[in-house]
Design a protein around this motif. Structure first.
Motif, PDB file in Angstrom:
ATOM      1  N   GLU B 305       0.751  -1.173   0.117  1.00  0.00           N
ATOM      2  CA  GLU B 305      -0.112   0.165   0.000  1.00  0.00           C
ATOM      3  C   GLU B 305       0.941   1.392   0.161  1.00  0.00           C
ATOM      4  O   GLU B 305       2.072   1.228   0.628  1.00  0.00           O
ATOM      5  CB  GLU B 305      -1.028  -0.021   1.131  1.00  0.00           C
ATOM      6  CG  GLU B 305      -1.848  -0.997   1.190  1.00  0.00           C
ATOM      7  CD  GLU B 305      -2.562  -0.876   2.562  1.00  0.00           C
ATOM      8  OE1 GLU B 305      -3.736  -1.866   2.749  1.00  0.00           O
ATOM      9  OE2 GLU B 305      -2.667   0.068   3.312  1.00  0.00           O
ATOM     10  N   ALA B 306       0.359   2.295  -0.698  1.00  0.00           N
ATOM     11  CA  ALA B 306       0.868   3.619  -0.622  1.00  0.00           C
ATOM     12  C   ALA B 306      -0.150   4.601  -0.353  1.00  0.00           C
ATOM     13  O   ALA B 306      -1.342   4.335  -0.656  1.00  0.00           O
ATOM     14  CB  ALA B 306       1.718   3.951  -1.914  1.00  0.00           C
ATOM     15  N   LEU B 307       0.193   5.805  -0.048  1.00  0.00           N
ATOM     16  CA  LEU B 307      -0.822   6.832   0.049  1.00  0.00           C
ATOM     17  C   LEU B 307      -0.647   7.865  -1.099  1.00  0.00           C
ATOM     18  O   LEU B 307       0.578   8.280  -1.373  1.00  0.00           O
ATOM     19  CB  LEU B 307      -0.430   7.527   1.330  1.00  0.00           C
ATOM     20  CG  LEU B 307      -1.326   9.029   1.858  1.00  0.00           C
ATOM     21  CD1 LEU B 307      -2.541   8.448   2.077  1.00  0.00           C
ATOM     22  CD2 LEU B 307      -0.623   9.648   3.153  1.00  0.00           C
ATOM     23  N   THR B 308      -1.582   8.358  -1.609  1.00  0.00           N
ATOM     24  CA  THR B 308      -1.679   9.319  -2.881  1.00  0.00           C
ATOM     25  C   THR B 308      -1.648  10.746  -2.172  1.00  0.00           C
ATOM     26  O   THR B 308      -2.052  10.743  -1.046  1.00  0.00           O
ATOM     27  CB  THR B 308      -2.794   9.212  -3.729  1.00  0.00           C
ATOM     28  OG1 THR B 308      -3.865   9.461  -2.840  1.00  0.00           O
ATOM     29  CG2 THR B 308      -2.767   7.871  -4.185  1.00  0.00           C
ATOM     30  N   THR B 309      -0.972  11.578  -2.911  1.00  0.00           N
ATOM     31  CA  THR B 309      -1.077  13.026  -2.390  1.00  0.00           C
ATOM     32  C   THR B 309      -2.343  13.555  -2.213  1.00  0.00           C
ATOM     33  O   THR B 309      -2.554  14.431  -1.424  1.00  0.00           O
ATOM     34  CB  THR B 309      -0.389  13.990  -3.548  1.00  0.00           C
ATOM     35  OG1 THR B 309      -1.035  13.803  -4.631  1.00  0.00           O
ATOM     36  CG2 THR B 309       1.220  13.554  -3.522  1.00  0.00           C
TER      37      THR B 309
END
Lengths: 353, 353, 353, 353
Positions: B305-309
């Motif tokens: 998982e990553a976090l978008t801006t």
């Protein structure tokens, strides 16, 4: 350069030997207009000073700080805060026996080799008494970063340790026992153990854990002045410290990336915090936590070998009143150094705003 | 202040992002008249650079240092040594996928929060590529303190570790295997393990031990700039480092004073060396040794998982050519930072002579 | 320490000799998010570079600055701005004749005595070519303190001087003539005089006045880092400078307090400004103005005595292309240094806000 | 950063306001093993203190320095030398009248604007009383560079000046008169003039010349930390200073190169010394000499306008005991600052040896 200053924008400069007339220093860069809480400052001094309980040294030192400048009508003025802490109870004769010898694992030998001269009274500048000045400055730094919560506590003494994550501890219990361990059952075991050690004239090491909460995002400078690098330096500069780890620390070196990465929540917080609140040297808003190792105090109330200045090995025995275990008294020092580091970065960060 | 310089008398200042035109910097305060060994400098660069073996990243970077000043007819002149390392193989499109997202346990998020802007190409300034400049300066620092011997090596990868004291190791074997572990049996296990990890698209942490021999007595400044505090800061400033311990380290915290004290020989050396060659922040002439923990590399060749801006959680996967385990390539960086710290204190100590 | 950095929060570090491969440096601490005006930077470079007119040296130097880091999509990122300025036109053979001799009033002799080695090509590090890096950084500093107006100009050449207060001058005329003197009649006399001096192979000194307007109240730190003390140091660090005075300057030393005191208007401005915009080391919002003395260039195109490295006095004559009067080209350097000082204090002052 | 420290290797850090409990500070980096001449230190204090003669302020201040650390059995130990100077004669009620107003050409206004708060008692930190700490440190610095001879003297008061080169003066006469002017005829005129000025309740400016002899070749760092740039900063940091020139100074700006160049003797000395003992920022072994302009003291014992904190213009009159001319008392301060600068560079230069 000679290393008696800490910090840049909130800069502490200290002087003083354990058995001179006074310790003291100045704090340069404290923001103006802060109505200082002097009781809070003195309370930190009380936490550090000897003679608080049966498990620490019975030396009596008043440790009263006198402010000489930088404060007007109770408020900081932006000019340097000068202060002294008179040495009221120095018994230099306690130390006459070490004039001509180097105690093992003390700094006597290296001071004499480095400077060609040594104030042999009680360790002189290398005495942990010097940390009293750090506690003064740290107590003021805490007031500069008033929203940040810093809690240090004893997490192990010898082989006895708290077997819980810090999240399960009640920090309000830290001051409830002389060991400064918030887990009461463990604290009690530690206290008994220290008393036992003391009876033997021996000493023991331990660890302190420090948790810093409510830190704004963005503190710390990447590359050489990473937030954790400065915290590490600050902690390693405290007497008797042998190691520093933050977040996952040495355990992290055994882990895989797929276990270790802290996945994000949508609000930018993270689900886990193995990073210890710092990414790339910059605070990310999560709790910062780290652990510090303290070696056992070198002064024993037992016979042990020492080296004389003329190159002979003799039998020697520590006199005076020494701590069997330094960690309970080191707790406020750890907090003070953490506060100094954070206050400095906090002020620096204002430049980006 | 902004943290892109290291040292005082031997001062390295660096600049450069992983995907800009070049990295570079200058070394201010290098003593004049040193006939530089340029091959030795380039050799250190080769040790750090990617693509050396199958267990490190396959990125190709020339990592050729160009000296621009401070050297005349092969000798240092006392003026600053300026240098650049061109970035020849930056593939910015490899990083387009991270433009709008924050990778877990990377510095993306905090850079953007701190500066309000971010060079998203490959980590920008937070990339470990920055350490190439440290290696240049460290290689020169080694030549300033030519008598001092600095040997770092990989002491553990994941759960695999060398089970011997450093005294039983042959440092000439360090470069004999791609892991940079001088114990060949252990090295072989580590290599297999890293290949396995790599196959899984995962990463793993490890530790490096560094041993410094032939150090003159008297280096280090007591109180805030203790030798081990500066070493600690220097090591903690290296990317991915989570912990630092010297001498007895965290084990020392479990010991008693009667076990831990290093008794003297008549010549001022000590029978044991739990102190790790440093007393009260000052070198005592015995070996300095310390251990550093590195977390696993955060970039995985797996989905995570990553976090978008814009605040969404997405699935993301690292592309490009990344290290499954960073410690083999970190060995020369550790040595470089140790050399920088020692050269600085070495020059400072001349004042007392 | 070795003196190749200027500033703290906005810190320039430079390297480079006149006849090496390139000059360069880095700017550490530049605030992020500034959309740099690169034309304005190059324009400042043009103002400083040789060969602009018949009254300055006819050396041709491209003086093109290449930025290597710290800028992304035209904006500063908060990471260090690295740059180089290649040396494209160094004719080292012009300097072969000075290899074995020390030219009078040059730095040759002291460099060799201090460092035991000297890059004899054109002055090496002591060449004014080094100031090209200052101009780059100053041009960026000007953009950090965009509201502040800095105007320097030539106020005298030899005995010819502007006989008017700066308030009566039109700063837009500074660039209208090769002398950079805003008073056209005086400029014309100066130009003629410099041409006459040049014809004789001689050189002449001069003064530059600098006026800084629109400065916020509160810049400067009392005691050791007074605003005018830093400005003075910055100006005195420019090659050939022999004196600095601000406000009433040396004339003020002849005055009485009843004449010299600047009485207040009700709004906090002052009726006169003999203080030169600074009280107690802190800007008071009035114009800051100061005057700097430059000695005549030491290189003459005439025969004069020199000392050989073996201790003989010989006849020598400058070759190459030198300035008959340095002040026209020094104008942008003065502005650059003023901008560096102000940007540093400007950032520091944010801490009080 | 906040500017209360001076120097790097020999570093003075000070604190204290004119009407607080004490001034004080510490000296970090003083070499160990120096048997301090305490009488010499106190003698410098006597030279600076008020009430020495009829031409200086009649305030009585004991100005007795108490050393608290860094000295053992009369010798420096290499640890910081802490000291305080108690304020014994502060009459705060003398200053009640300035609580609500800003005196012209004082720092009252800018302190309040910068810090938002002000210790209005007698100028607080901006008082020249602060310089007492500089004199303590300077007196010790003189003992570090014992072979160097520093002589400052009053060279002009108002329009009265010594009309001789310094070579024709007998420095042993400096202390023979209250003005500290070594030319007795001129001294006598200056004294009469100051008495006249005092009678009028007015003040007058003046200049001090400082000559430094027996300086080793090689002190000073080229580029930003040139020896004269540091001397200039140090002098400009003294209260009331408006200008600094060294060697040929502002006169040099009127000269031609053929007149100004200092030709060599075969031994490396120069026939003339318009350079003022410094080439390219580095001492060349010839006498260093410079001149400093002091404005007239701002406090008049006459009515003049002041600004109230609520924005009104009122009539105000200085009370208390002020100097009609500051230069006689500034002589030891100039020498102290010169000694601090030289000691710092002297220690730094050991690195090249």
């Amino acid at each position: 350069m000679a290393g008696n200053s800490y910090g840049n924008l909130f800069k502490l400069t200290t002087f003083g030997e354990s058995h001179g007339e006074a310790l003291g220093g100045s704090i340069d860069g404290c923001p103006p207009g802060i109505a200082l809480d002097f009781e809070a400052i003195q309370m930190e001094m009380e936490r550090r000073k000897p003679g608080q309980s049966s498990i620490v040294t019975q030396r009596k030192e008043a440790d009263e700080v006198q402010f000489l400048s930088g404060i007007f009508e109770g408020k900081t003025t932006g000019t340097p805060i000068g202060f002294i802490i008179p040495n009221t109870n120095q018994k230099s004769d306690d130390y006459a026996h070490i004039k001509d010898s180097y105690r093992p694992s003390h700094a006597d030998y290296v001071y004499e080799k480095k400077y060609g001269i040594r104030d042999y009274r009680g360790g002189g500048r290398s005495s942990a008494r010097e940390t009293a000045c750090r506690v003064v400055a740290g107590a003021i730094a805490k007031q500069v970063i008033a929203n940040v919560k810093i809690n240090a506590f004893v997490s192990s003494v010898g082989e006895i340790f708290i077997d819980k994550p810090y999240q399960d501890l009640d920090f309000s219990k830290i001051e409830s026992n002389p060991v400064r361990c918030p887990d009461e059952a463990t604290a009690s075991k530690m206290e008994d153990y220290i008393k036992e050690i003391k009876k033997q004239g021996d000493t023991v090491g331990g660890t302190i854990t420090c948790v810093i909460q409510n830190v704004p995002i963005g503190l710390g400078e990447p590359v050489f002045n990473k937030l954790h690098a400065e915290l590490g330096k600050a902690m390693l500069s405290i007497n008797a410290v042998k190691g520093f780890e933050f977040g996952s620390g040495f355990c992290g070196a055994k882990m895989r990336g797929s276990e270790h990465n802290d996945l994000y929540n949508a609000d930018g917080t993270t689900k886990t915090n193995l990073s210890g609140g710092i990414q790339g040297g910059i605070s990310n808003g999560m709790d910062i936590y780290f652990r510090i190792a303290f070696k056992p105090v070198a002064t024993l109330i037992q016979k042990q070998e020492a080296l004389t200045t003329s190159g002979e090995i003799i039998e020697s025995q520590g006199k005076g009143r020494h701590d069997p275990c330094v960690v309970p008294r080191a707790v406020p020092i750890v907090e003070a150094m953490a506060a100094l580091v954070l206050a400095d970065f906090y002020l620096l960060n204002k430049i980006y705003q």
